[in-house]
Design a protein around this motif. Sequence first.
Motif, mmCIF file in Angstrom:
data_model
loop_
_atom_site.group_PDB
_atom_site.id
_atom_site.type_symbol
_atom_site.label_atom_id
_atom_site.label_comp_id
_atom_site.label_asym_id
_atom_site.label_seq_id
_atom_site.Cartn_x
_atom_site.Cartn_y
_atom_site.Cartn_z
ATOM 1 N N ILE A 16 0.858 -1.179 0.000
ATOM 2 C CA ILE A 16 0.000 0.000 0.000
ATOM 3 C C ILE A 16 0.896 1.231 0.000
ATOM 4 O O ILE A 16 1.922 1.260 0.675
ATOM 5 C CB ILE A 16 -0.919 0.014 1.238
ATOM 6 C CG1 ILE A 16 -1.764 -1.263 1.283
ATOM 7 C CG2 ILE A 16 -1.814 1.245 1.256
ATOM 8 C CD1 ILE A 16 -2.718 -1.429 0.132
ATOM 9 N N SER A 17 0.534 2.254 -0.749
ATOM 10 C CA SER A 17 1.373 3.443 -0.841
ATOM 11 C C SER A 17 1.491 4.122 0.518
ATOM 12 O O SER A 17 0.573 4.070 1.347
ATOM 13 C CB SER A 17 0.818 4.432 -1.867
ATOM 14 O OG SER A 17 -0.348 5.069 -1.371
ATOM 15 N N ALA A 18 2.626 4.786 0.733
ATOM 16 C CA ALA A 18 2.848 5.515 1.983
ATOM 17 C C ALA A 18 1.765 6.567 2.192
ATOM 18 O O ALA A 18 1.337 6.827 3.317
ATOM 19 C CB ALA A 18 4.234 6.155 1.979
ATOM 20 N N GLN A 19 1.311 7.175 1.104
ATOM 21 C CA GLN A 19 0.258 8.183 1.196
ATOM 22 C C GLN A 19 -1.023 7.589 1.759
ATOM 23 O O GLN A 19 -1.675 8.193 2.624
ATOM 24 C CB GLN A 19 -0.015 8.788 -0.185
ATOM 25 C CG GLN A 19 -1.092 9.874 -0.173
ATOM 26 C CD GLN A 19 -1.409 10.378 -1.570
ATOM 27 O OE1 GLN A 19 -1.293 9.639 -2.551
ATOM 28 N NE2 GLN A 19 -1.782 11.643 -1.677
ATOM 29 N N GLU A 20 -1.399 6.385 1.300
ATOM 30 C CA GLU A 20 -2.619 5.755 1.798
ATOM 31 C C GLU A 20 -2.458 5.324 3.254
ATOM 32 O O GLU A 20 -3.416 5.375 4.037
ATOM 33 C CB GLU A 20 -2.989 4.550 0.930
ATOM 34 C CG GLU A 20 -3.127 4.831 -0.552
ATOM 35 C CD GLU A 20 -4.079 5.976 -0.858
ATOM 36 O OE1 GLU A 20 -4.945 6.289 -0.028
ATOM 37 O OE2 GLU A 20 -3.947 6.577 -1.945
#
Length: 440
Positions: A119-123
Amino acid sequence: MKNFGKNLLIAFLMILAIYQTTELWFDEVSSHNFFSFISSGSTLSSRARLCGLDGIVVNRGENKTAVFHRESVLDTQYREEFDKLVTAAVNKGEVKAGQIDWTHIFNNKCVVYSFVQPISAQEIRRGFGISKGRLTEPKQVSMILLVPNKTENVVQAYVSDNEKTMIYSLKRADLAQKGTDAIGKFSEQANNCISSRASGFNIFIKNIFIPLPQESINTINVTNPVTDGVTIDTKALENIADGFFENPAVKWSSVINGVYSYSDEENVVKYNLKGVLEYSGYVSGSGEDEQGQNVVQNYSAALDFLKKDKGIKNDVVLKKITENTERTQFFFDYAINGVETAMSDELKQGLEMHAAIEMTVSRGSVVKYRRYLCVLEQGYGRQTLTGDFVSAVDNVYNSFDNNDVLVDDIDLAYKINGRQSNVPVCWQIVIDNKTYWEAA
């Protein structure tokens, strides 16, 4: 009287400021509004909506067997204290690059967040409520590890993509105590597991939490709540369909070529004789951010939508997420007693589905939903487990020309192929993105 009112307001503001300052240590920073403690409002809090989580592993230390709690997306309160500690450590802790020594880690109390896919760091920031500017590396997160250490009065959060790991360390004796207490209070009777790396198994691509099954386990029955295989219970079917309409009284219905349809001006719900319930919505959402789709927002919308389906009687687990600039697709399967189910290839082909529940969300609005309608019940049979995971993997290797290939994943699951009785649990082994089934 006027001065009394002013003094009362000042006193209220002072109390509020003290409360907010305290909460900043423990709650997600992004959700703090003036009256957040009075009315929490609607947030994308990790306490309810941590996108992509497969489950958590709780290890009580001393290299003993750990416990795996599979994440049912409809019930996530079990990890509330752990979520708070991860948020506090990442928001306030000192950060450095490091590595994970699983043998050392599993000699200590810890909690592992395992994700179905990176999962992306942003999410992750959105899900946990982590401050902007924190958790910028790694770009994709496949695991989070929480380690409360009472000896050094520190709480650590390891954030990893299996190659790069960042370690956040927060010196707080009270939070280290809270984490230790939360681990000690965590109770789960079944679903024990071990760490492949800590146990010295080198046949896996990465660290895997291998289930340690009990000597015996119940089989399951798979039933369809609206049919006995001969006739359709139209009342039961309509009761399920009603949950998708704001005002069910104004919907209309029809039956054409064995397809039961319920509609209003904005929604249509269909059920076909293969056992698939399908929803389509005509109203699109508007929750687009600068980068396109907001996956956390779409995931939150997906979970809210699942609660409309009153026919779901079992746990629901997330299996996969795909996304592009136009939509996010979520794939879910059922689980019972912490053990997931998986549809056979034959059933998938017959239903034209990849998982038991498929949902397409665009800008915070569900535009399509398909579910294989079934209910899992505990069977009358009791299965004695005789096949260990090593033998199961060896059986798969025996069919290969090259035994040097590594295992992607391994788990116990019920393989379902429609309405059935006494379905046994099996080993589900993934090698090179292909699934193999072996007796357990």
